[in-house]
Design a protein around this motif. Structure first.
Motif, PDB file in Angstrom:
ATOM      1  N   ASP A  46       0.871  -1.180   0.000  1.00 58.94           N
ATOM      2  CA  ASP A  46       0.000   0.000   0.000  1.00 58.94           C
ATOM      3  C   ASP A  46       0.907   1.229   0.000  1.00 58.94           C
ATOM      4  O   ASP A  46       1.959   1.214   0.653  1.00 58.94           O
ATOM      5  CB  ASP A  46      -0.924   0.016   1.234  1.00 58.94           C
ATOM      6  N   ASP A  48       0.489   3.727   1.541  1.00 61.23           N
ATOM      7  CA  ASP A  48       0.597   4.001   2.975  1.00 61.23           C
ATOM      8  C   ASP A  48       1.066   2.692   3.643  1.00 61.23           C
ATOM      9  O   ASP A  48       0.256   1.839   4.005  1.00 61.23           O
ATOM     10  CB  ASP A  48      -0.776   4.430   3.500  1.00 61.23           C
ATOM     11  N   ARG A  51      -0.364   1.508   6.864  1.00 66.97           N
ATOM     12  CA  ARG A  51      -1.700   0.911   6.738  1.00 66.97           C
ATOM     13  C   ARG A  51      -1.583  -0.564   6.350  1.00 66.97           C
ATOM     14  O   ARG A  51      -2.287  -1.421   6.887  1.00 66.97           O
ATOM     15  CB  ARG A  51      -2.510   1.674   5.681  1.00 66.97           C
ATOM     16  N   ALA A  68       5.663  -0.601   0.085  1.00 65.13           N
ATOM     17  CA  ALA A  68       4.896   0.565  -0.364  1.00 65.13           C
ATOM     18  C   ALA A  68       4.480   0.438  -1.829  1.00 65.13           C
ATOM     19  O   ALA A  68       3.681   1.241  -2.315  1.00 65.13           O
ATOM     20  CB  ALA A  68       5.723   1.832  -0.169  1.00 65.13           C
ATOM     21  N   VAL A  87      -7.601   2.016  -5.257  1.00 61.82           N
ATOM     22  CA  VAL A  87      -8.700   2.876  -5.715  1.00 61.82           C
ATOM     23  C   VAL A  87      -8.833   2.742  -7.235  1.00 61.82           C
ATOM     24  O   VAL A  87      -7.844   2.440  -7.916  1.00 61.82           O
ATOM     25  CB  VAL A  87      -8.436   4.350  -5.333  1.00 61.82           C
ATOM     26  N   PRO A  88     -10.038   2.960  -7.787  1.00 61.65           N
ATOM     27  CA  PRO A  88     -10.228   2.761  -9.231  1.00 61.65           C
ATOM     28  C   PRO A  88      -9.208   3.510 -10.103  1.00 61.65           C
ATOM     29  O   PRO A  88      -8.742   2.962 -11.102  1.00 61.65           O
ATOM     30  CB  PRO A  88     -11.652   3.275  -9.467  1.00 61.65           C
ATOM     31  N   ALA A  90      -6.167   3.919  -9.683  1.00 65.13           N
ATOM     32  CA  ALA A  90      -4.866   3.228  -9.694  1.00 65.13           C
ATOM     33  C   ALA A  90      -4.959   1.836 -10.306  1.00 65.13           C
ATOM     34  O   ALA A  90      -3.924   1.177 -10.507  1.00 65.13           O
ATOM     35  CB  ALA A  90      -4.325   3.132  -8.267  1.00 65.13           C
ATOM     36  N   GLU A 108     -10.352  -5.556  -8.267  1.00 70.14           N
ATOM     37  CA  GLU A 108     -11.667  -5.102  -7.796  1.00 70.14           C
ATOM     38  C   GLU A 108     -12.387  -4.341  -8.901  1.00 70.14           C
ATOM     39  O   GLU A 108     -11.768  -3.740  -9.770  1.00 70.14           O
ATOM     40  CB  GLU A 108     -11.495  -4.182  -6.574  1.00 70.14           C
ATOM     41  N   ARG A 174     -18.192   9.014  -2.083  1.00 73.48           N
ATOM     42  CA  ARG A 174     -19.475   8.720  -2.747  1.00 73.48           C
ATOM     43  C   ARG A 174     -20.422   9.920  -2.658  1.00 73.48           C
ATOM     44  O   ARG A 174     -21.218  10.154  -3.561  1.00 73.48           O
ATOM     45  CB  ARG A 174     -20.124   7.487  -2.143  1.00 73.48           C
TER      46      ARG A 174
HETATM   47  N1  LIG Z   1     -17.138  -5.471  -4.353  1.00 75.10           N
HETATM   48  C1  LIG Z   1     -17.636  -4.602  -3.510  1.00 75.10           C
HETATM   49  O1  LIG Z   1     -18.737  -4.756  -3.024  1.00 75.10           O
HETATM   50  C2  LIG Z   1     -16.791  -3.423  -3.112  1.00 75.10           C
HETATM   51  C3  LIG Z   1     -17.053  -2.712  -1.942  1.00 75.10           C
HETATM   52  C4  LIG Z   1     -16.213  -1.646  -1.594  1.00 75.10           C
HETATM   53  C5  LIG Z   1     -15.144  -1.288  -2.432  1.00 75.10           C
HETATM   54  N2  LIG Z   1     -14.940  -1.983  -3.576  1.00 75.10           N
HETATM   55  C6  LIG Z   1     -13.828  -1.615  -4.497  1.00 75.10           C
HETATM   56  O2  LIG Z   1     -12.582  -1.925  -3.876  1.00 75.10           O
HETATM   57  C7  LIG Z   1     -11.586  -0.974  -4.295  1.00 75.10           C
HETATM   58  C8  LIG Z   1     -10.928  -0.358  -3.058  1.00 75.10           C
HETATM   59  O3  LIG Z   1     -11.918   0.321  -2.309  1.00 75.10           O
HETATM   60  P1  LIG Z   1     -11.658   0.729  -0.778  1.00 75.10           P
HETATM   61  O4  LIG Z   1     -12.986   1.103  -0.246  1.00 75.10           O
HETATM   62  O5  LIG Z   1     -10.845  -0.306  -0.102  1.00 75.10           O
HETATM   63  O6  LIG Z   1     -10.753   2.048  -0.981  1.00 75.10           O
HETATM   64  P2  LIG Z   1      -9.781   2.703   0.109  1.00 75.10           P
HETATM   65  O7  LIG Z   1      -9.569   4.110  -0.343  1.00 75.10           O
HETATM   66  O8  LIG Z   1     -10.266   2.443   1.497  1.00 75.10           O
HETATM   67  O9  LIG Z   1      -8.389   1.885  -0.041  1.00 75.10           O
HETATM   68  C9  LIG Z   1      -7.626   1.894  -1.199  1.00 75.10           C
HETATM   69  C10 LIG Z   1      -6.161   1.707  -0.800  1.00 75.10           C
HETATM   70  O10 LIG Z   1      -5.365   1.619  -1.981  1.00 75.10           O
HETATM   71  C11 LIG Z   1      -4.133   2.269  -1.728  1.00 75.10           C
HETATM   72  N3  LIG Z   1      -3.505   2.609  -3.018  1.00 75.10           N
HETATM   73  C12 LIG Z   1      -3.938   3.500  -3.937  1.00 75.10           C
HETATM   74  N4  LIG Z   1      -3.113   3.491  -5.001  1.00 75.10           N
HETATM   75  C13 LIG Z   1      -2.166   2.557  -4.750  1.00 75.10           C
HETATM   76  C14 LIG Z   1      -1.047   2.087  -5.480  1.00 75.10           C
HETATM   77  N5  LIG Z   1      -0.741   2.557  -6.693  1.00 75.10           N
HETATM   78  N6  LIG Z   1      -0.254   1.141  -4.915  1.00 75.10           N
HETATM   79  C15 LIG Z   1      -0.538   0.652  -3.689  1.00 75.10           C
HETATM   80  N7  LIG Z   1      -1.602   1.072  -2.947  1.00 75.10           N
HETATM   81  C16 LIG Z   1      -2.399   2.004  -3.490  1.00 75.10           C
HETATM   82  C17 LIG Z   1      -4.513   3.462  -0.886  1.00 75.10           C
HETATM   83  O11 LIG Z   1      -3.386   3.962  -0.165  1.00 75.10           O
HETATM   84  C18 LIG Z   1      -5.591   2.868   0.026  1.00 75.10           C
HETATM   85  O12 LIG Z   1      -5.054   2.366   1.228  1.00 75.10           O
HETATM   86  C19 LIG Z   1     -12.299   0.023  -5.194  1.00 75.10           C
HETATM   87  O13 LIG Z   1     -12.120  -0.342  -6.539  1.00 75.10           O
HETATM   88  C20 LIG Z   1     -13.774  -0.131  -4.799  1.00 75.10           C
HETATM   89  O14 LIG Z   1     -14.669   0.203  -5.851  1.00 75.10           O
HETATM   90  C21 LIG Z   1     -15.729  -3.048  -3.918  1.00 75.10           C
END
Ligand SMILES: NC(=O)c1ccc[n+]([C@@H]2O[C@H](COP(=O)([O-])OP(=O)(O)OC[C@H]3O[C@@H](n4cnc5c(N)ncnc54)[C@H](O)[C@@H]3O)[C@@H](O)[C@H]2O)c1
Length: 375
Positions: A46, A48, A51, A68, A87-88, A90, A108, A174
């Motif tokens: 991550d 972070d 995290r 990282a 995140v979408p 990335a 995802e 959202r």
């Molecule tokens: N299937 C479902 O029902 C459902 C539900 C919630 C979220 N999601 C999907 O899951 C994905 C993540 O959502 P979330 O709620 O966990 O988001 P979030 O923001 O809580 O977590 C995303 C993490 O990705 C990390 N990150 C971003 N870019 C990165 C990179 N290049 N390299 C490494 N780490 C990176 C961020 O630091 C963060 O910790 C999204 O695509 C979201 O649409 C799906």
């Protein structure tokens, strides 16, 4: 055009998996990957890194390395597969890095923020010969599969409807999005509609709006009417600012066919005029565990999964078309024309030459996707 992919060399041992992204959904994935005996979670990355470390520590029995970036873990752990829970915005960069390192990816939803980027990802999967599957987790419910079987016994539906009404207070991104319901949620229902009808959408007319009492900045309500192949209509009506009498997160469903009507409450109860009502017991692998099972099975057997990027683009296209229609005041949007436009955009993206060459080998996007899709 290459449509197959290479299965892993030794299908008998647990698959070494690196997870990228340790946010809210990342924690759910960490638990699911750690609990699966067919998988060894060898790394979590991550941006972070604290995290990632805290996430690994929070799951009993998880001893994954932490970093990282995906790059560090590719070198240190030599994984068989990557699970992309970033995140979408990335998704594309992480997925491309893994595929071009020769590593298959389970990503995802949504595959990408735009249809053009998703087409480039499909081309990258072809160029590398590595599987890219999208985890569209709401496809994996035993009750949904039972509902599909009931519908099939009634004959091809002429009408399929979803009512989705909930009032969640998410806070965060959202509540700032222009189209929270259509972009972040409706893709699940749209994907399930393709699965239930077993056919592809042709066009859509959609209206979206934001009720006076809404706590969202963008449109929290929408109605979309899709024309599918074989003259079927799929109607989605939903709201994310609907307090009280909430439906299931899957929505409530009705299919009407020559042989009668079938309903699903989005939970366990399916019913049809031909067979009465029944409660379907939960499956052993539902939601993301179901997606993981299909992904690992595909890597072991070489069989294309239903959630391959080439298939999932069809669900993303439904979202893009509904948004385009809503933003143009309810004009009919043809999915084939939208795909053609996205294909032209994809050819102009700053992608590797191998990806551009794979895209350029397509006669047209609809045919390329259909050829590679599993039915
Ligand atoms: N299937 C479902 O029902 C459902 C539900 C919630 C979220 N999601 C999907 O899951 C994905 C993540 O959502 P979330 O709620 O966990 O988001 P979030 O923001 O809580 O977590 C995303 C993490 O990705 C990390 N990150 C971003 N870019 C990165 C990179 N290049 N390299 C490494 N780490 C990176 C961020 O630091 C963060 O910790 C999204 O695509 C979201 O649409 C799906």
């Amino acid at each position: 055009m290459v449509t197959g992919f290479s299965p892993v060399a030794d299908p008998g041992r647990p698959l070494r998996v690196v997870q990228v992204g340790a946010g809210a959904m990342g924690l759910a994935w960490l638990r699911t990957l750690t609990a699966d005996p067919g998988v060894e979670l060898v790394g979590v990355a991550d941006l972070d890194v604290d995290r990632a470390r805290a996430a690994v520590r929070s799951v009993d029995g998880c001893a994954a390395e932490v970093a990282a970036s995906l790059g560090e873990l590719l070198a240190a752990t030599a994984p068989d597969a990557v699970v992309n829970v970033t995140v979408p915005a990335a998704h594309g960069a992480v997925t491309m890095e893994a595929l071009f390192a020769g590593v298959p990816v389970l990503c995802e939803k949504p595959a990408a923020p735009t249809l053009a980027e998703a087409l480039a990802q499909a081309a990258a999967s072809e160029a590398t010969g590595r599987l890219l599957m999208i985890s569209q987790s709401r496809r994996y419910f035993a009750a949904l599969a039972a509902y599909r079987a009931r519908i099939a016994r009634l004959g091809p539906p002429g009408l399929l409807t979803t009512g989705f009404f909930r009032g969640p207070r998410f806070g965060g991104f959202r509540e700032e999005m222009a189209q929270p319901l259509l972009v972040d949620m409706a893709i699940h229902a749209f994907d399930a509609a393709r699965y239930l009808l077993g056919s592809e959408p042709v066009s859509v007319v959609c209206e979206s709006w934001n009720p006076a009492w809404s706590w969202y900045r963008g449109d929290a309500s929408a109605t979309a009417t899709f024309l599918f192949e074989r003259d079927a209509r799929y109607v989605f009506t939903g709201s994310w600012c609907a307090d009280g009498q909430e439906t299931s997160w899957n929505g409530e469903w009705r299919a009407v066919a020559a042989g009668g009507t079938a309903t699903w409450d989005g939970e366990r109860r399916v019913a049809s005029s031909a067979e009465g009502a029944a409660d379907v017991p939960p499956g052993a692998h539902e939601q993301i565990a179901g997606a993981l099972l299909e992904f690992t099975g595909a890597l072991r057997t070489g069989v294309t999964p239903s959630g391959s990027i080439h298939d999932n683009v069809g669900s993303l296209a439904m979202v893009a078309a509904a948004v385009r229609s809503a933003e143009s005041g309810g004009a009919r949007v043809t999915i084939g024309a939208l795909l053609d436009q996205a294909y032209e955009e994809a050819l102009g993206l700053p992608v590797r030459e191998e990806v551009r060459a794979a895209l350029a080998s397509w006669d047209d996007p609809a045919t390329a996707l259909a050829t590679a899709r599993k039915r």
